[in-house]
Design a protein around this motif. Structure first.
Motif, PDB file in Angstrom:
ATOM      1  N   THR A  85       0.929  -1.270  -0.120  1.00 40.75           N
ATOM      2  CA  THR A  85      -0.088  -0.125  -0.398  1.00 40.75           C
ATOM      3  C   THR A  85       0.873   1.798   0.133  1.00 40.75           C
ATOM      4  O   THR A  85       0.525   1.964  -0.888  1.00 40.75           O
ATOM      5  CB  THR A  85      -1.267  -0.123   1.174  1.00 40.75           C
ATOM      6  OG1 THR A  85      -1.338  -0.761   1.211  1.00 40.75           O
ATOM      7  CG2 THR A  85      -1.947   1.120   1.238  1.00 40.75           C
ATOM      8  N   LEU A  86       1.708   1.353   0.794  1.00 43.50           N
ATOM      9  CA  LEU A  86       2.837   2.575   0.861  1.00 43.50           C
ATOM     10  C   LEU A  86       3.074   2.724  -0.802  1.00 43.50           C
ATOM     11  O   LEU A  86       4.027   3.278  -1.071  1.00 43.50           O
ATOM     12  CB  LEU A  86       4.051   2.530   2.071  1.00 43.50           C
ATOM     13  CG  LEU A  86       3.215   2.163   3.940  1.00 43.50           C
ATOM     14  CD1 LEU A  86       4.299   1.589   4.770  1.00 43.50           C
ATOM     15  CD2 LEU A  86       2.894   3.745   3.676  1.00 43.50           C
ATOM     16  N   ASN A  87       4.057   1.567  -1.293  1.00 38.74           N
ATOM     17  CA  ASN A  87       4.694   1.718  -2.351  1.00 38.74           C
ATOM     18  C   ASN A  87       3.681   2.026  -3.660  1.00 38.74           C
ATOM     19  O   ASN A  87       4.469   2.406  -4.111  1.00 38.74           O
ATOM     20  CB  ASN A  87       5.263   0.113  -2.153  1.00 38.74           C
ATOM     21  CG  ASN A  87       6.493  -0.238  -1.803  1.00 38.74           C
ATOM     22  OD1 ASN A  87       6.977   0.522  -0.756  1.00 38.74           O
ATOM     23  ND2 ASN A  87       7.159  -1.313  -1.532  1.00 38.74           N
ATOM     24  N   THR A  88       2.415   1.637  -3.730  1.00 36.42           N
ATOM     25  CA  THR A  88       1.737   1.775  -4.887  1.00 36.42           C
ATOM     26  C   THR A  88       1.431   3.010  -4.221  1.00 36.42           C
ATOM     27  O   THR A  88       0.556   3.557  -4.981  1.00 36.42           O
ATOM     28  CB  THR A  88       0.790   1.067  -4.961  1.00 36.42           C
ATOM     29  OG1 THR A  88      -0.284   0.636  -3.448  1.00 36.42           O
ATOM     30  CG2 THR A  88       1.426  -0.647  -4.840  1.00 36.42           C
ATOM     31  N   ASP A  89       1.240   4.295  -3.179  1.00 38.29           N
ATOM     32  CA  ASP A  89       0.606   5.551  -2.746  1.00 38.29           C
ATOM     33  C   ASP A  89      -0.927   4.851  -3.289  1.00 38.29           C
ATOM     34  O   ASP A  89      -2.051   5.742  -2.769  1.00 38.29           O
ATOM     35  CB  ASP A  89       1.273   6.267  -3.265  1.00 38.29           C
ATOM     36  CG  ASP A  89       0.850   7.662  -2.971  1.00 38.29           C
ATOM     37  OD1 ASP A  89       0.835   7.624  -1.571  1.00 38.29           O
ATOM     38  OD2 ASP A  89       0.930   8.793  -3.871  1.00 38.29           O
ATOM     39  N   ARG A  90      -1.426   4.116  -2.179  1.00 37.34           N
ATOM     40  CA  ARG A  90      -2.909   3.645  -2.577  1.00 37.34           C
ATOM     41  C   ARG A  90      -3.451   4.461  -1.248  1.00 37.34           C
ATOM     42  O   ARG A  90      -2.557   4.369  -0.079  1.00 37.34           O
ATOM     43  CB  ARG A  90      -3.340   1.927  -2.577  1.00 37.34           C
ATOM     44  CG  ARG A  90      -4.812   2.052  -2.559  1.00 37.34           C
ATOM     45  CD  ARG A  90      -4.673  -0.459  -2.678  1.00 37.34           C
ATOM     46  NE  ARG A  90      -4.473  -0.066  -3.439  1.00 37.34           N
ATOM     47  CZ  ARG A  90      -3.037  -1.173  -3.530  1.00 37.34           C
ATOM     48  NH1 ARG A  90      -3.230  -1.384  -2.342  1.00 37.34           N
ATOM     49  NH2 ARG A  90      -2.712  -2.106  -5.094  1.00 37.34           N
ATOM     50  N   LYS A  91      -4.927   5.050  -1.849  1.00 38.77           N
ATOM     51  CA  LYS A  91      -5.246   5.627  -0.447  1.00 38.77           C
ATOM     52  C   LYS A  91      -6.335   5.323   0.063  1.00 38.77           C
ATOM     53  O   LYS A  91      -7.383   4.270  -0.253  1.00 38.77           O
ATOM     54  CB  LYS A  91      -6.060   7.208  -1.168  1.00 38.77           C
ATOM     55  CG  LYS A  91      -4.527   8.256  -1.719  1.00 38.77           C
ATOM     56  CD  LYS A  91      -3.582   8.441  -0.825  1.00 38.77           C
ATOM     57  CE  LYS A  91      -2.186   9.080  -1.020  1.00 38.77           C
ATOM     58  NZ  LYS A  91      -1.135   9.445  -0.219  1.00 38.77           N
ATOM     59  N   TYR A 121      -9.337   8.128 -11.198  1.00 45.17           N
ATOM     60  CA  TYR A 121      -8.916   6.779 -10.810  1.00 45.17           C
ATOM     61  C   TYR A 121      -9.615   5.556 -10.555  1.00 45.17           C
ATOM     62  O   TYR A 121     -10.763   5.746 -10.472  1.00 45.17           O
ATOM     63  CB  TYR A 121      -8.850   7.687  -8.950  1.00 45.17           C
ATOM     64  CG  TYR A 121      -7.633   9.033  -8.170  1.00 45.17           C
ATOM     65  CD1 TYR A 121      -6.415   8.843  -8.915  1.00 45.17           C
ATOM     66  CD2 TYR A 121      -8.337  10.371  -8.307  1.00 45.17           C
ATOM     67  CE1 TYR A 121      -4.941   9.694  -8.011  1.00 45.17           C
ATOM     68  CE2 TYR A 121      -7.509  11.157  -8.623  1.00 45.17           C
ATOM     69  CZ  TYR A 121      -5.962  10.621  -7.931  1.00 45.17           C
ATOM     70  OH  TYR A 121      -4.934  11.993  -7.360  1.00 45.17           O
ATOM     71  N   GLN A 219      -6.388  -3.838  -2.422  1.00 40.77           N
ATOM     72  CA  GLN A 219      -5.683  -3.961  -3.758  1.00 40.77           C
ATOM     73  C   GLN A 219      -6.131  -4.922  -4.788  1.00 40.77           C
ATOM     74  O   GLN A 219      -5.500  -4.748  -5.767  1.00 40.77           O
ATOM     75  CB  GLN A 219      -3.897  -4.662  -3.197  1.00 40.77           C
ATOM     76  CG  GLN A 219      -4.330  -5.777  -2.275  1.00 40.77           C
ATOM     77  CD  GLN A 219      -2.955  -6.864  -2.237  1.00 40.77           C
ATOM     78  OE1 GLN A 219      -1.915  -5.948  -2.116  1.00 40.77           O
ATOM     79  NE2 GLN A 219      -2.724  -7.855  -2.106  1.00 40.77           N
ATOM     80  N   GLU A 247      -6.703   2.581  -6.970  1.00 38.80           N
ATOM     81  CA  GLU A 247      -5.892   3.129  -6.139  1.00 38.80           C
ATOM     82  C   GLU A 247      -6.333   4.351  -5.354  1.00 38.80           C
ATOM     83  O   GLU A 247      -6.077   4.862  -4.226  1.00 38.80           O
ATOM     84  CB  GLU A 247      -5.933   4.169  -7.392  1.00 38.80           C
ATOM     85  CG  GLU A 247      -4.927   4.101  -8.803  1.00 38.80           C
ATOM     86  CD  GLU A 247      -5.424   5.161  -9.919  1.00 38.80           C
ATOM     87  OE1 GLU A 247      -3.472   5.731 -10.156  1.00 38.80           O
ATOM     88  OE2 GLU A 247      -6.182   5.378  -9.989  1.00 38.80           O
ATOM     89  N   LEU A 276       0.303   3.451   8.014  1.00 38.59           N
ATOM     90  CA  LEU A 276       0.172   3.965   6.684  1.00 38.59           C
ATOM     91  C   LEU A 276       0.714   4.847   6.847  1.00 38.59           C
ATOM     92  O   LEU A 276       1.457   5.245   6.109  1.00 38.59           O
ATOM     93  CB  LEU A 276      -1.115   3.558   5.830  1.00 38.59           C
ATOM     94  CG  LEU A 276      -2.078   2.477   5.658  1.00 38.59           C
ATOM     95  CD1 LEU A 276      -3.242   2.316   4.733  1.00 38.59           C
ATOM     96  CD2 LEU A 276      -1.007   1.272   5.000  1.00 38.59           C
TER      97      LEU A 276
END
Length: 277
Positions: A85-91, A121, A219, A247, A276
């Motif tokens: 989640t952090l690497n893909t910048d998913r909110k 998005y 995801q 996203e 997160l």
């Protein structure tokens, strides 16, 4: 005029008007402070700003190290989901209620999803129901409204229907999480020894399971509904699978925040916010 002014009600009304006008004329309280008090106030404010700035810079220097230590304390499965989640910048957008239920959280969450879609998005959604039922299939319509059946056969809350119509996506039964589902999942893991003999508790085991469920659904790619096409005087819509993960994930916590059954979810969402960053 003299008779009317002698009326005590009118007299009180005039007094209230005079006091209101006087209160609107009075300058702010800080303008009456002495110069010494002003200097002390400015010095205190400057000192506080310096401390905040110092902690901010220190936090920036230690952010990555602190994040690594925090992730190392998580179970491997949850750590992998948080890292993704952090690497893909998913909110993750959370919508909760207050002291009343049924006042439009679902429509609000769906409308937010429409705005995110308009911005380009990819959006998905999760509805959390704190009741102990595994799903809404066995509940009376008088208890919780009608049941919305998903394409995969999942019997869910009506809010899932709002999500699908507003977001033009085909959700799955995993998009509806209840207390019954999460406890069933945790107990099944305990029965096969996944917790390695530990005492299974609401924190951390149930709260970790809730976070894993949310991040896993967040995801997972969802199918998109295409435009309706007419054939033999009947309209139908086709769904196409999107391989790219969402996203933005909108999480709606149903019920009210004062309910006892909502507490594990509130705590899990608090932990998720920390994990997160």
């Amino acid at each position: 005029m003299q008779h009317s002014m002698s009326n005590p009600i009118l007299g009180c009304a005039w007094l209230a008007i005079v006091l209101a006008l006087y209160a609107s004329w009075i300058p702010p309280a800080h303008s009456f402070l002495s110069p010494t008090t002003h200097s002390t106030q400015r010095l205190t404010t400057a000192r506080n700003n310096h401390v905040i700035s110092h902690h901010h810079h220190q936090h920036q220097h230690n952010h990555h190290g602190g994040s690594r230590l925090l992730l190392q304390s998580l179970p491997p499965s949850l750590e992998a989901l948080v890292t993704d989640t952090l690497n893909t910048d998913r909110k993750i957008v959370v919508v909760t209620g207050g002291v009343l239920s049924g006042i439009g959280k679902g429509v609000t969450a769906s409308s937010m999803g429409v705005l995110f879609r308009a911005m380009g998005y990819r959006v998905t959604a999760i509805k959390i129901d704190p009741y102990l039922n595994v799903d809404a299939g066995t509940m009376s319509p008088f208890e919780h409204g009608e049941v919305f059946v998903l394409d995969d056969g999942g019997e869910t809350d009506l809010d899932l229907g709002n999500y699908e119509r507003f977001l033009s996506v085909s959700l799955t039964k995993e998009s509806n999480l209840s207390t019954g589902k999460i406890y069933q999942s945790v107990i099944e893991k305990e029965r096969v020894g996944d917790y390695l003999g530990k005492t299974v508790q609401v924190v951390p085991h149930v709260s970790d399971a809730i976070q894993e469920w949310i991040l896993r659904v967040a995801q997972t790619p969802v199918s998109r509904f295409s435009k309706s096409s007419s054939s033999n005087s009947s309209s139908k819509s086709e769904s196409t699978t999107v391989d790219e993960p969402p996203e933005v994930c909108i999480v709606e916590l149903g019920g009210t925040l004062g309910d006892i059954e909502s507490m594990p979810f509130v705590e899990a969402l608090r932990q998720l916010q920390e994990n997160l960053g």
